[in-house]
Write an enzyme that holds these catalytic residues in place. Structure first.
Site, mmCIF file in Angstrom:
data_model
loop_
_atom_site.group_PDB
_atom_site.id
_atom_site.type_symbol
_atom_site.label_atom_id
_atom_site.label_comp_id
_atom_site.label_asym_id
_atom_site.label_seq_id
_atom_site.Cartn_x
_atom_site.Cartn_y
_atom_site.Cartn_z
ATOM 1 N N LYS A 260 0.786 -1.162 -0.023
ATOM 2 C CA LYS A 260 -0.054 0.075 -0.196
ATOM 3 C C LYS A 260 0.947 1.258 0.065
ATOM 4 C CE LYS A 260 -1.573 1.635 4.294
ATOM 5 N NZ LYS A 260 -1.495 2.965 4.288
ATOM 6 N N ASN A 261 1.631 1.363 0.958
ATOM 7 C CA ASN A 261 2.628 2.401 0.893
ATOM 8 C C ASN A 261 3.691 2.723 0.024
ATOM 9 O OD1 ASN A 261 1.116 2.888 3.261
ATOM 10 N ND2 ASN A 261 2.622 2.609 4.747
ATOM 11 N N ILE B 237 7.847 6.871 16.932
ATOM 12 C CA ILE B 237 7.698 7.643 15.951
ATOM 13 C C ILE B 237 6.408 8.483 16.098
ATOM 14 C CG2 ILE B 237 7.188 7.353 13.303
ATOM 15 C CD1 ILE B 237 9.973 6.268 13.843
ATOM 16 N N CYS C 74 -4.417 12.897 12.629
ATOM 17 C CA CYS C 74 -5.108 11.707 12.079
ATOM 18 C C CYS C 74 -5.129 10.998 13.619
ATOM 19 C CB CYS C 74 -4.603 10.708 11.192
ATOM 20 S SG CYS C 74 -3.240 9.947 11.730
ATOM 21 N N ARG D 247 -3.929 11.005 4.275
ATOM 22 C CA ARG D 247 -2.762 11.660 4.410
ATOM 23 C C ARG D 247 -1.733 11.890 3.099
ATOM 24 N NH1 ARG D 247 -1.171 13.926 7.942
ATOM 25 N NH2 ARG D 247 0.899 13.489 7.325
ATOM 26 N N ARG E 204 -8.672 -0.410 4.403
ATOM 27 C CA ARG E 204 -7.801 0.569 3.878
ATOM 28 C C ARG E 204 -6.401 -0.066 3.431
ATOM 29 N NH1 ARG E 204 -7.232 6.393 6.796
ATOM 30 N NH2 ARG E 204 -5.688 6.310 5.134
ATOM 31 N N ASP F 115 4.573 0.570 11.878
ATOM 32 C CA ASP F 115 3.352 -0.142 11.547
ATOM 33 C C ASP F 115 3.221 -1.539 12.031
ATOM 34 O OD1 ASP F 115 3.429 1.571 8.390
ATOM 35 O OD2 ASP F 115 3.059 2.252 10.434
ATOM 36 N N ARG G 117 0.623 14.808 12.845
ATOM 37 C CA ARG G 117 1.256 14.489 11.551
ATOM 38 C C ARG G 117 1.522 15.869 10.586
ATOM 39 N NH1 ARG G 117 -1.114 8.828 9.679
ATOM 40 N NH2 ARG G 117 1.081 9.019 8.332
ATOM 41 N N PRO G 118 2.305 16.628 10.994
ATOM 42 C CA PRO G 118 2.279 17.831 10.248
ATOM 43 C C PRO G 118 3.303 17.668 8.890
ATOM 44 C CG PRO G 118 4.011 17.816 12.248
ATOM 45 C CD PRO G 118 3.043 16.624 12.324
ATOM 46 N N VAL G 119 3.167 18.436 8.217
ATOM 47 C CA VAL G 119 3.690 18.405 6.770
ATOM 48 C C VAL G 119 5.010 19.292 6.749
ATOM 49 C CG1 VAL G 119 2.038 17.071 5.536
ATOM 50 C CG2 VAL G 119 1.913 19.557 5.580
ATOM 51 N N ASP G 120 5.372 19.811 7.440
ATOM 52 C CA ASP G 120 6.455 20.918 7.727
ATOM 53 C C ASP G 120 7.580 20.685 6.997
ATOM 54 O OD1 ASP G 120 6.315 19.414 10.066
ATOM 55 O OD2 ASP G 120 8.151 20.618 10.746
ATOM 56 N N LEU G 121 8.088 19.106 7.008
ATOM 57 C CA LEU G 121 9.368 18.993 6.575
ATOM 58 C C LEU G 121 9.308 18.886 4.780
ATOM 59 C CD1 LEU G 121 10.465 15.884 8.799
ATOM 60 C CD2 LEU G 121 11.215 18.490 8.830
HETATM 61 C C1 EPZ Z 1 4.562 6.851 6.425
HETATM 62 O O1 EPZ Z 1 3.591 7.832 6.773
HETATM 63 C C2 EPZ Z 1 3.550 5.507 6.209
HETATM 64 N N1 EPZ Z 1 2.346 6.001 5.312
HETATM 65 C C3 EPZ Z 1 3.162 5.352 7.646
HETATM 66 O O2 EPZ Z 1 2.074 4.169 7.516
HETATM 67 C C4 EPZ Z 1 4.313 5.164 8.433
HETATM 68 O O3 EPZ Z 1 3.587 4.734 9.683
HETATM 69 C C5 EPZ Z 1 5.214 6.305 8.582
HETATM 70 O O4 EPZ Z 1 5.749 6.557 7.118
HETATM 71 C C6 EPZ Z 1 6.202 5.765 9.169
HETATM 72 O O5 EPZ Z 1 6.996 4.826 8.776
HETATM 73 C C7 EPZ Z 1 2.398 6.071 3.882
HETATM 74 O O6 EPZ Z 1 3.665 5.653 3.534
HETATM 75 C C8 EPZ Z 1 1.372 6.330 3.241
HETATM 76 P P1 EPZ Z 1 6.767 10.148 8.379
HETATM 77 P P2 EPZ Z 1 4.462 9.348 7.035
HETATM 78 O O7 EPZ Z 1 6.637 11.432 7.701
HETATM 79 O O8 EPZ Z 1 5.043 9.658 5.643
HETATM 80 C C9 EPZ Z 1 6.662 13.503 11.798
HETATM 81 C C10 EPZ Z 1 0.018 3.019 7.896
HETATM 82 O O9 EPZ Z 1 -0.318 2.471 8.593
HETATM 83 N N2 EPZ Z 1 6.696 14.531 10.671
HETATM 84 O O10 EPZ Z 1 7.666 9.180 8.339
HETATM 85 O O11 EPZ Z 1 3.300 10.514 7.172
HETATM 86 C C11 EPZ Z 1 5.462 12.666 11.976
HETATM 87 O O12 EPZ Z 1 4.381 13.313 12.780
HETATM 88 C C12 EPZ Z 1 0.845 4.418 7.636
HETATM 89 O O13 EPZ Z 1 0.341 2.413 6.771
HETATM 90 C C13 EPZ Z 1 6.886 15.814 11.104
HETATM 91 O O14 EPZ Z 1 7.055 16.254 12.059
HETATM 92 O O15 EPZ Z 1 5.449 9.363 8.127
HETATM 93 C C14 EPZ Z 1 5.623 11.198 12.482
HETATM 94 O O16 EPZ Z 1 5.750 11.406 14.092
HETATM 95 C C15 EPZ Z 1 0.273 4.801 9.027
HETATM 96 N N3 EPZ Z 1 6.883 16.813 9.897
HETATM 97 C C16 EPZ Z 1 7.360 11.120 11.893
HETATM 98 O O17 EPZ Z 1 7.710 12.541 11.595
HETATM 99 C C17 EPZ Z 1 6.620 16.174 8.601
HETATM 100 O O18 EPZ Z 1 6.763 17.027 7.754
HETATM 101 C C18 EPZ Z 1 7.469 10.248 11.073
HETATM 102 O O19 EPZ Z 1 6.441 10.426 10.043
HETATM 103 C C19 EPZ Z 1 6.396 14.804 8.477
HETATM 104 C C20 EPZ Z 1 6.573 14.058 9.434
#
Ligand code: EPZ
Length: 423
Positions: free
Chosen positions: A22-23, A330, A118, A94, A400, A308, A123-127
Site C-alpha cells: 500500500k505505502n 515515531i 489523524c 494523508r 484501507r 506499523d 502528523r504535520p507536513v512541515d518537512l
Molecule cells: C508513512 O507515513 C506511512 N504512510 C505510515 O504508514 C508509516 O507509519 C510512517 O511512514 C512511518 O514509517 C505512508 O507511506 C502512506 P513520516 P508518513 O513522515 O510519511 C513526523 C500505515 O499504517 N513528521 O515518516 O506520514 C510525523 O508526525 C501508515 O500504513 C513531521 O513532524 O510518516 C511522525 O511523528 C501509518 N513533519 C514522524 O515524523 C513532517 O513534515 C514520521 O512521519 C513529516 C513527518
C-alpha cells in the site's frame, strides 16, 4: 458498518499470499504527474486507499484505470486540467500530500489541502514544505491549503532533514527529478518503499543514486518518459500475517515474503521463540506449543522495528510468558489498540510512549473497536487465540490496508467472517 467476527480456533496451517505494498503504491501513483507518458503499475494491491488516490488523481485530470481485477493500474497525466487537491479527498487520506511535489515540479504550480491530523498523531507536513522551499518553491498557506508556485521551475538543493520522514523524502525525491541541477537529500528515509519509488523513477528516466541509504543524490532531467513497474511486496502485510501463526500456533507459509524487508521484526519474532525460515516461495513461520517469550521492542525508522507493526506485535506479547516493554518512538499516540486489548483481558500499562505488557495465558473474546488501520488488525490477531468470539467493529479502517483479511485467514484455518453492518 461491517464488522469482523473471529473465534479462537487453534493452530493454523497453509499459505497466505502477500500483496503489493500500500505505502509503495500510494507514492508510485502520484509519480505519473511527472510525465505526460503512461505509467503502468503491476502487482498493485486492491485497497480502499488505492481507490482514494485514484479519485484524487482523476480529480486533477489524470487518467487512472484499474485492469486485471485491480492488480494493474494504468495511469497517465498528459492532460492535467485542475491543479487543486481538494480537502474533501485529502482529509480521508494523508498520503494525498504526495501529489504536491510532482505536480509542482512538472506544472510549476499546485494547490493542495493540508491533510490535518489523524488518530495516531498531529502528523504535520512541515518537512515536506521546507524541502520544496529549499528547491525554490514559493509557498503560501491560506485557508487550510498550501498554494505552491515555482514559475521558473524548481532548482537542485541540499536538503538536510532534521528528522527522518518517509513522506517528505518521497515528495522531495519526486520533485528533484525535474529540478534544474543536483539535489542531495540528507537524513533521508531508507524504507523499502523509497527504494521502490527510486527504481520506478529511474525506469522513467530519472538520475538517482543512494536510495536505501541516508543520502540520496538526484540529477534533474528535462522530462521523464513512461514506464511499467511492479509494486514491491507489502512488508507490513507480511509482518502482520507472520504474527497469525505466532499467536495462534501452527505453521504458515507467506508467499512472496522476503527476509530483507523485515529484518528487525524477524529478529524480535525469533527472540520471542517463533521460528522463521526461508522457503522457495517465501517465508515459513512456525510456533509449536508453549508460550512465546516476552521481548522488548522500540520502533524506529527502517531498518529498525517498523511502527506499523507495533500494534500487531503487542497482540503477540499479550500472550507471552513474562513482561515486555514496547516503546513507540515515531508517533505520539499509537497505543489506541491497548485499551481494546485490555477489554479482552490483556494486562497493559501505558505511560506516554511506553507500554508495559504483562503476558497472560489466555484472552477472552469481546466486542472491540478499531481506531486505525494497524490497531484494527491487531485486534483480529488477538482474537485468533482468544477464548470465544471477538467482534471487531469499524472495519472500514481495515479495508484501507488489508485485502480480504477474512479470506486470507480463513484459508489457513482461522474461524473468521465478515458480517454486513445494518447501520
Ligand atoms: C508513512 O507515513 C506511512 N504512510 C505510515 O504508514 C508509516 O507509519 C510512517 O511512514 C512511518 O514509517 C505512508 O507511506 C502512506 P513520516 P508518513 O513522515 O510519511 C513526523 C500505515 O499504517 N513528521 O515518516 O506520514 C510525523 O508526525 C501508515 O500504513 C513531521 O513532524 O510518516 C511522525 O511523528 C501509518 N513533519 C514522524 O515524523 C513532517 O513534515 C514520521 O512521519 C513529516 C513527518
Amino acid at each position: 458498518m461491517d464488522r469482523i467476527v473471529v473465534t479462537g480456533n487453534g493452530p493454523l496451517s497453509g499459505q497466505i499470499p502477500i500483496a503489493g505494498a500500500k505505502n509503495a503504491c500510494l507514492t508510485l501513483m502520484p509519480a505519473t504527474l511527472l510525465s505526460d507518458e503512461p505509467l503502468t503499475l503491476t502487482n498493485a494491491p486492491r485497497l480502499s486507499d488505492i481507490r482514494t488516490m485514484t479519485t484524487l488523481l482523476q480529480s486533477l485530470g489524470a487518467e487512472v484505470s484499474a485492469l486485471n481485477d485491480g492488480r494493474v493500474l494504468a495511469l497517465s497525466s498528459h492532460g492535467l486540467d485542475n491543479h487543486t487537491a481538494d480537502y474533501d479527498i485529502v482529509r480521508k487520506m494523508r498520503a494525498s500530500i504526495l501529489v504536491l511535489g510532482p505536480m509542482l515540479a512538472r506544472e510549476g504550480h499546485a494547490v493542495v489541502s493540508l491533510p490535518g491530523g489523524c488518530a495516531i498523531g498531529a502528523r504535520p507536513v512541515d518537512l515536506h514544505l521546507k524541502a520544496l522551499e529549499a528547491m525554490g518553491a514559493e509557498l503560501d498557506l491560506r485557508e487550510g491549503y498550501v498554494h505552491a508556485r515555482a514559475p521558473s521551475g524548481l532548482k537542485g538543493a541540499i536538503v538536510d532533514f532534521p528528522m527522518v520522514s518517509v513522506g517528505a523524502t518521497e515528495n522531495a525525491l519526486m520533485a528533484a527529478t525535474l529540478a534544474k541541477g543536483t539535489t542531495v537529500l540528507k537524513n533521508a528515509a531508507r524504507e523499502p518503499e523509497i527504494v521502490d519509488l527510486a527504481r520506478c523513477l529511474r525506469a522513467m528516466g530519472a538520475a538517482i543514486e543512494g536510495e536505501g541509504t541516508g543520502e540520496i543524490t538526484i540529477e534533474g532531467v528535462d522530462r521523464l518518459h513512461g514506464a511499467t513497474h511492479p509494486v514491491v511486496i507489502d512488508r507490513i502485510e507480511l509482518g502482520t500475517y507472520m504474527l497469525a501463526p505466532a499467536i495462534a500456533g501452527g505453521s504458515v507459509e507467506l508467499l512472496g515474503g522476503q527476509m530483507s524487508l523485515i529484518g528487525a521484526f524477524v529478529e524480535k519474532l525469533e527472540e520471542a521463540g517463533v521460528s522463521v525460515s526461508e522457503t522457495q516461495a517465501g517465508l515459513r513461520v512456525e510456533r509449536k506449543n508453549g508460550r512465546v517469550k516476552a521481548v522488548d521492542v522500540a520502533t524506529a525508522p527502517f531498518p529498525g522495528f517498523p511502527t506499523d507493526l507495533q500494534a500487531q506485535m503487542m497482540a503477540l506479547l499479550c500472550f507471552a510468558d513474562g513482561v515486555s516493554v514496547l516503546e513507540e518512538r515515531i508517533f505520539e499516540n499509537r497505543f489506541m489498540h491497548a485499551p481494546e486489548l485490555m477489554r479482552m483481558g490483556a494486562r497493559i500499562d501505558v505511560h506516554g510512549g511506553t507500554a508495559k505488557v504483562t503476558g497472560v495465558e489466555t484472552l477472552k473474546g469481546a466486542p472491540v473497536m478499531a481506531t486505525d488501520l494497524r490497531a484494527s488488525v491487531s485486534l483480529i490477531l488477538a482474537g485468533l487465540a482468544a477464548k470465544g468470539e471477538t467482534v471487531v467493529n469499524r472495519v472500514y479502517h481495515l479495508d484501507r490496508g488489508y485485502e480480504r483479511v477474512e479470506e486470507k485467514l480463513s484459508a489457513v484455518g482461522a474461524k473468521i467472517e465478515r458480517v454486513q453492518g445494518d447501520d
